[in-house]
Scaffold this active site. Structure first.
Site, PDB file in Angstrom:
ATOM      1  CG  ASP A   2      33.175  39.938  36.439  1.00 27.62           C
ATOM      2  OD1 ASP A   2      32.384  40.803  36.579  1.00 27.62           O
ATOM      3  OD2 ASP A   2      34.258  40.029  36.325  1.00 27.62           O
ATOM      4  CG  ASP A  95      29.243  44.257  37.638  1.00 25.31           C
ATOM      5  OD1 ASP A  95      29.485  44.300  38.636  1.00 25.31           O
ATOM      6  OD2 ASP A  95      30.234  44.488  36.846  1.00 25.31           O
ATOM      7  CD  GLU A  96      33.268  41.005  40.446  1.00 24.55           C
ATOM      8  OE1 GLU A  96      34.403  40.530  40.370  1.00 24.55           O
ATOM      9  OE2 GLU A  96      33.169  42.276  40.647  1.00 24.55           O
TER      10      GLU A  96
END
Lengths: 378, 372
Positions: A2, A95-96
């Protein structure tokens, strides 16, 4: 994995003068905070907070409009690094991502923990971006672990310590347990995982439905969901929160067209088409209205998405003002199955479709603004 | 009220009433049938507020009166009574119950006050004419399959009945379309119908009205106004609101210049289409027709489920053509053909195709191809 304050980190990386300053990514006075950097977070700014509220907490914040392309590029670079660790990468957002590293030790000659530590170091060194790792034996726990040591953190929840780790943790740690679910859990006297564990599966199911079964498993740290690469896209949509609430039909129409075009662009890029068109409206009192229509023939054409959404819009009795407008497609199928059966009663549709495809080719060559429909200027 | 009526007569009258009644009702009285007895007959009236049916039957009226009971329950009871039974319906003044007696069976049904029953306002009809049942039957039977179910295009949710100019003069015409196929059926213009306003007869009305048309010798009295249409036999009167909307200009979509002609036995064609479509994917059900010199190859290629091919002898003399259709649409139009061969007229694989029976232009079907 993350990323830490991803959009803000990209901005700070690209503009060193921002270092140390509170940075908020989000749009307009009426918009909401999309991402706040850690400096702004210390002042109480949170994601999804209305911008005016964020600026009250942090008046000296530098507000930056999102530069999606930069984030997409950064995300791709990180994705490439993750792909080197395992073929099973399931992105949750830019983003994860979940990664399944089962069985990769023999490939890399190192256990997953080492490889993951190297991954975030490489991200920092080569991309100037930091991320946090949560390592565990299922998705539920990995997700929790990734939040434990942010930013630039690394935490592990092993099988042996799962039960003791969860014991006194609040159930709201479970992704998907929002305030409404929290309230009904509270009423049942369930606050921590230990409380939850006292219930047997049948009672939980009787009380909370399908969610109950899931809760019973999670209480024991069990989660059988697989990490699936290429998790199918279920819908494509776009929405805008207006600078000011509006009921101006021309303005709304312009927004609707632009959104239909964005949805169509993304559908075309993914080679997908949708069978259902959805229109979303948020009234001034935050009440959300959605309208949907199943098409006979799946579509990826902006023209069809726009016309359908427009028809749905015209059938809404409430005439605004609205603070948000969105549209999207769902029930996706392959593009080869789309736009196959033209409408007898709309003989011009074929011409409009050809015009759209020609426009697409022009935009692909000369940029997205090279050719526009008049209505998109409203 | 007290009446005696033969079970068969009662069943017929109540059957018509209960089918108009909506199964799910928020207004309780709409589930009921209004029974009115007077002189030597009894009337059964039911409505869903858009359609009203009144069925008159001979009965032995001992005591005139009126009441309402659940149409579905009454129908179920009468249906289960033995054939030939004499049924007695009795309502005592303020009992709020209707007693149904036949032989040793005895039922007591809850009633609602007759005053609450919404009787459709009578209206003035600008056009009144009479048409033989078989004529109306053909007009609606051959067009109703093309009625759209899309609620957003409500003006397509019915059959457009109007007066039109055809080659041989004015005709009574029914048109239905859902944007993918279209049916245009003509009949000789009945006397007194020339000034009829065009009306869109709703799908449900078409279905209910169909039950009036089974008797070949029956003359149907048709009355039309801008907002309502009425079909009547001596016993049954069906009144319906028409769809308040404008039917699209369908004449633009009926191809005039299609020259590539294929003639095929409709039944053979339908069977072959049905066979190859077995393997097509549920959603698209696309069938490809490949035409070449007196030969038609029907094929389906569905990557997920399989492939099928069948060859048919047809009369075709034009250049090669490949064109795709939704199998269901092909089957539906092919099944409208009952006397002669089906004649298909194509233009290109992207243009609407026309189908008719032999050289008969009084029933014309248009179907849009799909990309295969």
């Amino acid at each position: 994995m993350d990323c830490d304050a991803f959009y803000a980190s990209v901005e700070k990386r690209d503009d060193p003068s921002l270092a140390g300053k509170p940075v908020i990514i989000g749009g307009g006075r009426r918009g909401v905070v999309s991402t706040a950097c850690y400096v702004a977070r210390i002042r109480g700014v949170r994601s999804a907070m209305p911008m005016f509220q964020a600026l009250k907490l942090c008046p000296d914040a530098v507000v930056i409009k999102p530069r999606m392309q930069a984030y997409v590029d950064a995300s791709r670079a990180i994705r490439a690094m993750m792909d080197e660790l395992t073929p099973v990468v399931e992105p949750l957002s830019l983003d994860e991502a979940f990664m399944d590293l089962t069985g990769t030790q023999r490939l890399h000659g190192h256990p997953p923990a080492i490889m993951l530590a190297r991954l975030i170091r490489r991200m920092r060194d080569e991309l100037g971006l930091t991320g946090s790792i949560g390592l565990s034996h299922n998705k539920f726990l990995a997700k929790i672990a990734s939040d434990l040591d942010k930013p630039h953190g690394f935490s592990v929840i092993g099988k042996a310590e799962t039960a003791s780790f969860l014991a006194d943790k609040p159930v709201r740690l479970i992704w998907g347990v929002g305030s409404a679910a929290q309230e009904s859990l509270d009423r049942a006297g369930i606050r921590t995982f230990t409380d939850l564990k006292r219930w047997d599966e049948r009672d939980l199911t009787a009380r909370f439905g399908s969610m109950g079964t899931r809760l019973w498993h999670l209480a024991r740290g069990l989660d059988a969901r697989r990490v699936s690469a290429n998790a199918p896209v279920k819908s494509i949509s776009n929405e805008t929160t207006f600078f000011e609430d509006t009921s101006d039909p021309d303005l709304l129409d312009g927004h609707l067209w632009r959104m239909a075009e964005k949805v169509a662009d993304r559908a075309k890029a993914k080679d997908k088409a949708g069978r259902v068109v959805t229109l979303k409206l948020k009234q001034a009192n935050h009440q959300i209205l959605t309208r949907r229509l199943s098409l006979r023939d799946a579509t990826q054409m902006a023209d069809t998405i726009y016309r359908t959404a427009r028809m749905l819009f015209d059938q809404v009795d409430d005439k605004g003002p609205y603070r948000l407008l969105g549209c999207g497609i769902s029930h996706l199928v392959d593009a080869s199955e789309a736009d196959r059966a033209p409408d007898l009663l709309d003989p011009d549709a074929g011409k409009r479709a050809e015009a759209e495809r020609a426009t697409d080719r022009i935009r692909a060559r000369f940029g997205p603004d090279a050719i526009l429909k008049g209505r998109s200027l409203r | 009220m007290k009446i005696s009526i033969e079970r068969g007569t009662l069943l017929k009258a109540v059957a018509q009433a209960q089918s108009v009644v909506e199964r799910r009702n928020t207004i309780p009285i709409l589930a009921n049938v209004l029974i009115e007895a007077e002189g030597d007959s009894v009337q059964f009236r039911a409505t869903d507020l858009d359609i009203e049916v009144v069925d008159k039957a001979l009965a032995q009226v001992e005591r005139a009166g009126a009441t309402t009971v659940s149409a579905v329950t009454l129908h179920e009871i009468v249906r289960k009574l033995p054939d030939g039974a004499l049924v007695t319906l009795t309502e005592e003044g303020a009992s709020n119950r209707l007693t149904v007696e036949a032989g040793r069976s005895n039922f007591s049904l809850a009633t609602l006050p007759k005053e609450d029953f919404p009787v459709m306002a009578t209206s003035e009809y600008s056009t009144n004419f009479s048409a033989p049942a078989p004529v109306l039957r053909r007009l609606f039977d051959k067009s109703k399959f093309a009625i759209s179910t899309e609620e957003t295009r409500y003006y397509l949710n019915g059959v457009y009945m109007h007066v039109a100019d055809a080659e041989g003069g004015k005709v009574l015409r029914c048109v239905a379309t859902d944007g993918h196929r279209l049916a245009r059926i003509d009949a000789e213009l009945p006397e007194d119908a020339a000034d009829m306003p065009g009306v869109i007869v709703p799908r449900k009305t078409v279905g209910e009205m169909r039950k009036l048309l089974d008797d070949d010798d029956m003359q149907i009295a048709v009355s039309v106004s801008e907002t309502k249409v009425r079909f009547a036999t001596p016993d049954i009167t069906l009144t319906s609101k028409v769809i308040d909307g404008t039917f699209p200009d369908y004449t633009r979509v009926i191809p005039q210049g299609n020259t590539r002609k294929m003639e095929v036995d409709a039944a053979d064609f339908a069977k072959a289409v049905d066979r190859v479509a077995t393997v097509s994917s549920e959603r698209s059900r696309a069938v490809k027709m490949a035409l070449d010199e007196d030969r038609l190859v029907l094929s389906v290629n569905a990557p997920d489920s399989g492939a099928a091919e069948e060859e048919l002898a047809v009369a075709y003399g034009d250049e090669r053509l490949e064109i795709g259709f939704n199998a269901k649409y092909l089957l539906e139009i092919a099944s409208q053909v009952d006397r002669e061969n089906a004649v298909f007229l194509f233009n290109s694989s992207g243009d609407p195709t026309l189908m008719r029976e032999g050289n008969d232009t009084s029933a014309v079907y248009v179907v849009m191809p799909m990309r295969v």
